[in-house]
Design a protein around this motif. Structure first.
Motif, PDB file in Angstrom:
ATOM      1  N   ALA A  55       0.836  -1.213   0.000  1.00 31.90           N
ATOM      2  CA  ALA A  55       0.000   0.000   0.000  1.00 31.90           C
ATOM      3  C   ALA A  55       0.863   1.253   0.000  1.00 31.90           C
ATOM      4  N   THR A  56       0.248   2.342  -0.409  1.00 31.49           N
ATOM      5  CA  THR A  56       0.866   3.661  -0.304  1.00 31.49           C
ATOM      6  C   THR A  56       0.165   4.406   0.826  1.00 31.49           C
ATOM      7  N   VAL A  57       0.947   4.991   1.692  1.00 29.15           N
ATOM      8  CA  VAL A  57       0.365   5.671   2.853  1.00 29.15           C
ATOM      9  C   VAL A  57       1.050   7.018   3.026  1.00 29.15           C
ATOM     10  N   ALA A  58       0.297   7.995   3.479  1.00 27.70           N
ATOM     11  CA  ALA A  58       0.845   9.341   3.671  1.00 27.70           C
ATOM     12  C   ALA A  58       0.524   9.850   5.067  1.00 27.70           C
ATOM     13  N   PHE A  59       1.490  10.516   5.645  1.00 26.34           N
ATOM     14  CA  PHE A  59       1.307  11.148   6.950  1.00 26.34           C
ATOM     15  C   PHE A  59       1.514  12.642   6.805  1.00 26.34           C
ATOM     16  N   ASN A  60       0.762  13.391   7.567  1.00 21.78           N
ATOM     17  CA  ASN A  60       0.944  14.837   7.604  1.00 21.78           C
ATOM     18  C   ASN A  60       1.321  15.294   9.003  1.00 21.78           C
ATOM     19  N   CYS A  61       1.934  16.433   9.055  1.00 23.47           N
ATOM     20  CA  CYS A  61       2.339  17.015  10.324  1.00 23.47           C
ATOM     21  C   CYS A  61       2.206  18.526  10.178  1.00 23.47           C
ATOM     22  N   THR A  62       1.631  19.170  11.165  1.00 19.88           N
ATOM     23  CA  THR A  62       1.534  20.628  11.123  1.00 19.88           C
ATOM     24  C   THR A  62       2.330  21.220  12.271  1.00 19.88           C
ATOM     25  N   TYR A  63       2.886  22.375  12.030  1.00 22.46           N
ATOM     26  CA  TYR A  63       3.637  23.060  13.073  1.00 22.46           C
ATOM     27  C   TYR A  63       3.102  24.472  13.210  1.00 22.46           C
ATOM     28  N   SER A  64       3.145  24.968  14.422  1.00 23.16           N
ATOM     29  CA  SER A  64       2.470  26.247  14.679  1.00 23.16           C
ATOM     30  C   SER A  64       3.415  27.435  14.750  1.00 23.16           C
ATOM     31  N   ASN A  65       4.721  27.183  14.889  1.00 24.63           N
ATOM     32  CA  ASN A  65       5.650  28.295  15.051  1.00 24.63           C
ATOM     33  C   ASN A  65       6.336  28.595  13.730  1.00 24.63           C
ATOM     34  N   SER A  66       6.066  29.772  13.207  1.00 23.89           N
ATOM     35  CA  SER A  66       6.620  30.132  11.903  1.00 23.89           C
ATOM     36  C   SER A  66       8.129  30.354  11.949  1.00 23.89           C
ATOM     37  N   ARG A  73      11.528   4.614  -1.598  1.00 17.68           N
ATOM     38  CA  ARG A  73      10.067   4.562  -1.500  1.00 17.68           C
ATOM     39  C   ARG A  73       9.496   5.714  -0.680  1.00 17.68           C
ATOM     40  N   PHE A  74      10.354   6.535  -0.135  1.00 13.30           N
ATOM     41  CA  PHE A  74       9.926   7.600   0.767  1.00 13.30           C
ATOM     42  C   PHE A  74      10.055   8.969   0.082  1.00 13.30           C
ATOM     43  N   THR A  75       8.992   9.764   0.209  1.00 12.52           N
ATOM     44  CA  THR A  75       9.008  11.123  -0.321  1.00 12.52           C
ATOM     45  C   THR A  75       8.539  12.075   0.771  1.00 12.52           C
ATOM     46  N   ALA A  76       9.299  13.137   0.984  1.00 12.30           N
ATOM     47  CA  ALA A  76       8.936  14.128   1.990  1.00 12.30           C
ATOM     48  C   ALA A  76       8.723  15.475   1.325  1.00 12.30           C
ATOM     49  N   GLN A  77       7.796  16.238   1.864  1.00 17.85           N
ATOM     50  CA  GLN A  77       7.469  17.540   1.287  1.00 17.85           C
ATOM     51  C   GLN A  77       7.209  18.544   2.401  1.00 17.85           C
ATOM     52  N   LEU A  78       7.625  19.773   2.162  1.00 16.24           N
ATOM     53  CA  LEU A  78       7.402  20.860   3.124  1.00 16.24           C
ATOM     54  C   LEU A  78       6.578  21.947   2.465  1.00 16.24           C
ATOM     55  N   ASN A  79       5.558  22.420   3.147  1.00 19.36           N
ATOM     56  CA  ASN A  79       4.777  23.557   2.673  1.00 19.36           C
ATOM     57  C   ASN A  79       4.852  24.637   3.745  1.00 19.36           C
ATOM     58  N   ARG A  80       5.746  25.594   3.514  1.00 19.42           N
ATOM     59  CA  ARG A  80       5.963  26.632   4.530  1.00 19.42           C
ATOM     60  C   ARG A  80       4.749  27.551   4.681  1.00 19.42           C
ATOM     61  N   ALA A  81       4.083  27.818   3.581  1.00 20.86           N
ATOM     62  CA  ALA A  81       2.948  28.741   3.642  1.00 20.86           C
ATOM     63  C   ALA A  81       1.835  28.176   4.528  1.00 20.86           C
ATOM     64  N   SER A  82       1.591  26.895   4.405  1.00 19.00           N
ATOM     65  CA  SER A  82       0.535  26.255   5.190  1.00 19.00           C
ATOM     66  C   SER A  82       1.073  25.616   6.465  1.00 19.00           C
ATOM     67  N   GLN A  83       2.382  25.646   6.623  1.00 14.33           N
ATOM     68  CA  GLN A  83       3.042  25.121   7.816  1.00 14.33           C
ATOM     69  C   GLN A  83       2.712  23.651   8.057  1.00 14.33           C
ATOM     70  N   TYR A  84       2.938  22.866   7.016  1.00 16.35           N
ATOM     71  CA  TYR A  84       2.824  21.422   7.233  1.00 16.35           C
ATOM     72  C   TYR A  84       3.894  20.699   6.422  1.00 16.35           C
ATOM     73  N   ILE A  85       4.209  19.516   6.913  1.00 14.60           N
ATOM     74  CA  ILE A  85       5.111  18.641   6.183  1.00 14.60           C
ATOM     75  C   ILE A  85       4.436  17.286   6.010  1.00 14.60           C
ATOM     76  N   SER A  86       4.868  16.575   5.017  1.00 11.74           N
ATOM     77  CA  SER A  86       4.245  15.287   4.717  1.00 11.74           C
ATOM     78  C   SER A  86       5.300  14.232   4.452  1.00 11.74           C
ATOM     79  N   LEU A  87       4.895  12.996   4.652  1.00 11.20           N
ATOM     80  CA  LEU A  87       5.745  11.842   4.335  1.00 11.20           C
ATOM     81  C   LEU A  87       4.890  10.835   3.596  1.00 11.20           C
TER      82      LEU A  87
END
Lengths: 112, 114
Positions: free
Chosen positions: A17-28, A59-73
């Motif tokens: 399977a393909t699975v994705a996790f998200n993480c949000t951070y509150s401190n800019s 098999r691992f891809t990570a992404q950062l979205n600074r504007a929305s303050q979240y990262i994904s795996l």
């Protein structure tokens, strides 16, 4: 220190399977971002760094979205050995100093 | 790769006694060491940041007189849990910066206070 939030799961997926996790951070002021993997009762081990441009390691891809303050795996073609807790980690540097701030972790269970 | 050696791996002690946990950087100099605590099913929580040759910086709510940190050399940082109580039972882990390429962790110390 402000929080880093993750969906704790558990995520139960079959092999392949393909699975994705998200993480949000509150401190800019957060400056660096990592995903760590922690097996039960063991120390966290660095999985990969996270950049705005996105980065891929097998098999691992990570992404950062600074504007929305979240990262994904994203984990593709899940293996049984991927079963672990995945920790989102943010490096915060402010007037108080430098610190690693951990999310509570997302538990992944891959079954055959 | 850079390794932090943490000892002991686990310790059981009686209430009221003190326990010292050591973290040594084996093949690099750790100017800054971070100390974390992790309760079951919880995140790692930063307790304090220790800098070689200076006083440690403690996070809010962490008693500096109870959790004594010493970072006397570039390769050794110690955490002493003084007058331990059952509520101090936890997984303690240290981490050192690799200077921009991430952080490396000790293997952790599981403390049980009875």
């Amino acid at each position: 220190r402000k929080e880093v939030e993750q969906d704790p799961g558990p995520f139960n997926v079959p092999e392949g399977a393909t699975v994705a996790f998200n993480c949000t951070y509150s401190n800019s002021a957060s400056q660096s971002f990592f995903w760590y993997r922690q097996d039960c009762r063991k120390e966290p081990k660095l999985l990969m760094s996270v950049y705005s441009s996105g980065n891929e390691d097998g098999r691992f891809t990570a992404q950062l979205n600074r504007a929305s303050q979240y990262i994904s795996l994203l984990i593709r073609d899940s293996k049984l050995s991927d079963s672990a807790t995945y920790l989102c980690v943010v490096i915060l540097r402010d007037q108080a100093g430098t610190a690693l701030i951990f999310g509570k972790g997302t538990t992944l269970s891959v079954s055959s | 790769g850079a390794v932090v050696s943490q000892h002991p791996s686990w310790v059981i002690c009686k209430s009221g006694t003190s326990v010292k946990i050591e973290c040594r950087s084996l093949d690099f100099q750790a100017t800054t060491m971070f100390w974390y605590r992790q309760f079951p099913k919880q995140s790692l929580m930063l307790m304090a940041t220790s800098n070689e040759g200076s006083k440690a910086t403690y996070e809010q709510g962490v008693e500096k007189d109870k959790f004594l940190i010493n970072h006397a050399s570039l390769t050794l940082s110690t955490l002493t849990v003084t007058s331990a109580h059952p509520e101090d039972s936890s997984f303690y882990i240290c981490s050192a910066s690799l200077g921009g390429t991430g952080y490396t962790f000790g293997s952790g110390t599981r403390l049980t206070v009875v």
